[in-house]
Design a protein around this motif. Structure first.
Motif: not given
Ligand code: ATP
Length: 355
Positions: A108-132
């Motif tokens: 739970a903490e992992r997911k929350q912190r990852a979402l916070e970091a992603a939001t900081t960088l404007g990535l929250e809508d891309l969480m399910d994509r692969k790097p490719g």
């Protein structure tokens, strides 16, 4: 957060000193740029902090800890590479979470912190994509999110913008600066690009041949370079160098003489290397005799290359409203005496008291 301190650090590969007796302190919360040409040792210095290269001699401190022999995973630093180094089979969310998973942080903490970091960088809508499925800029933002997610003591960045196109590089440069200033995390940033260094660093450490040449705030480095290497490496184009000889009140060159300006009155008689930025030179009715060898129009400005008698070429920066000279014509290059620099002709070191 923590300072990083190199105390007489060297790294040798056989006979090659990749880093030679480096003493440098990155202050707590500072973004310090290591700048220099290819092969100058900047990546090696960074990799020693990460623990990816062993220190041959000297001590390397992070905070109050001597880390020479500390395992990379126990140093609490996060590295961002030019190549992003993302896991291609993992989603963006999983890539960002990865350092937390390694540290066995619960889900739970992992997911929350990852979402916070992603939001900081404007990535929250891309969480399910692969790097490719991401652009280069988005991939580098994922790498940055992965670096900030566990709130390390130090960020280490190795040319993180090199794979981005020019426009995205400028934008991502601004994003990294804003992020670093907001988080206040001590950052060591490696680049060979002086524009990146000038715009991003609180201070810049210039290296050449494994040795530190000068460390200073960007404007100080530009205005008071410690030697001819720093003078010519910074600026686009770099500082012009003019070989001369002081005789009485004159600075004599093969293309004519200049009156010794008050700022340089302390230099000794004899050989001296003069330095002048392209913006301190102009074409006029007096000055050094030269022939126009190249005229480059860059839109807002024109760079006029003028060859002096004796072979030295000077670059003169002109505004777009100035009259452009014709190729091959004779001109007189006048030098703003108050912005002339002086360097030792033998060692290249700045002569104190100049400027
Ligand atoms: P670049 O921007 O090209 O990466 P750099 O300034 O980061 O250059 P380093 O990669 O730190 O330079 O290399 C510094 C010097 O050490 C170079 O002369 C390089 O050839 C040498 N060097 C680096 N790694 C090794 C190695 N593993 N074995 C031998 N020599 C090495």
């Amino acid at each position: 957060m923590a300072r990083v301190h190199f105390a007489n650090v060297s790294k040798r590969y056989g006979d090659v000193a990749a880093v030679d007796d480096l003493s440098l302190e990155v202050a707590d919360g500072e973004l310090l740029v290591l700048l220099g040409p290819s092969g100058c040792g900047k990546t090696t210095a960074l990799r020693m902090v990460a623990g990816l290269e062993e220190v041959t001699e000297g001590s390397l401190m992070i905070g109050d800890d001597l880390v020479n022999d500390v395992d990379p995973k126990d140093r609490d630093v996060a590295m961002v590479f030019q190549s992003y180094a993302l896991y291609p089979h993992m989603s963006v969310a999983k890539n960002i979470e990865f350092p937390l998973r390694q540290r066995k942080i619960e889900t739970a903490e992992r997911k929350q912190r990852a979402l916070e970091a992603a939001t900081t960088l404007g990535l929250e809508d891309l969480m399910d994509r692969k790097p490719g499925q991401l652009s280069g800029g988005q991939r580098q933002r994922v790498a940055l999110a992965r670096a900030i997610v566990r709130d390390p003591r130090v960020f280490l960045m190795d040319e993180p913008l090199s794979n981005l196109d020019a426009k995205l590089r400028v934008q991502t440069r601004g994003d990294i600066v804003a992020l670093q200033r907001r988080l206040g995390t001590t950052t060591l940033y490696v680049t060979h690009d002086q524009v990146e260094a000038m715009t991003m660093g609180h201070r810049i450490a210039v290296m050449q041949g494994g040795r530190l040449q000068q460390v200073a705030a960007p404007q100080d480095l530009y205005e008071r370079p410690a030697n001819t290497f720093v003078a010519t490496f910074l600026g686009s184009p770099g500082m012009n160098l003019i070989p001369a000889r002081r005789q009485g009140d004159e600075l004599v060159t093969p293309s004519g003489s200049l009156v010794v300006p008050a700022e340089l009155s302390g230099i000794a008689p004899g050989e001296v290397t003069l330095g002048a930025r392209p913006e301190s030179l102009s074409l006029g009715t007096e000055g050094l005799r030269a022939t126009v060898s190249l005229v480059e129009m860059l839109g807002a400005e024109t760079q006029v290359h003028c060859k002096l008698e004796g072979g030295t070429t000077l670059v003169v920066r002109q505004g777009h409203d100035q009259v452009r000279p014709d190729l091959g014509h004779s001109v007189l290059v006048s030098v703003d005496p108050s912005s002339l620099h002086a360097f030792d002709a033998a060692t290249g070191d700045r002569i104190e008291g100049s400027q």
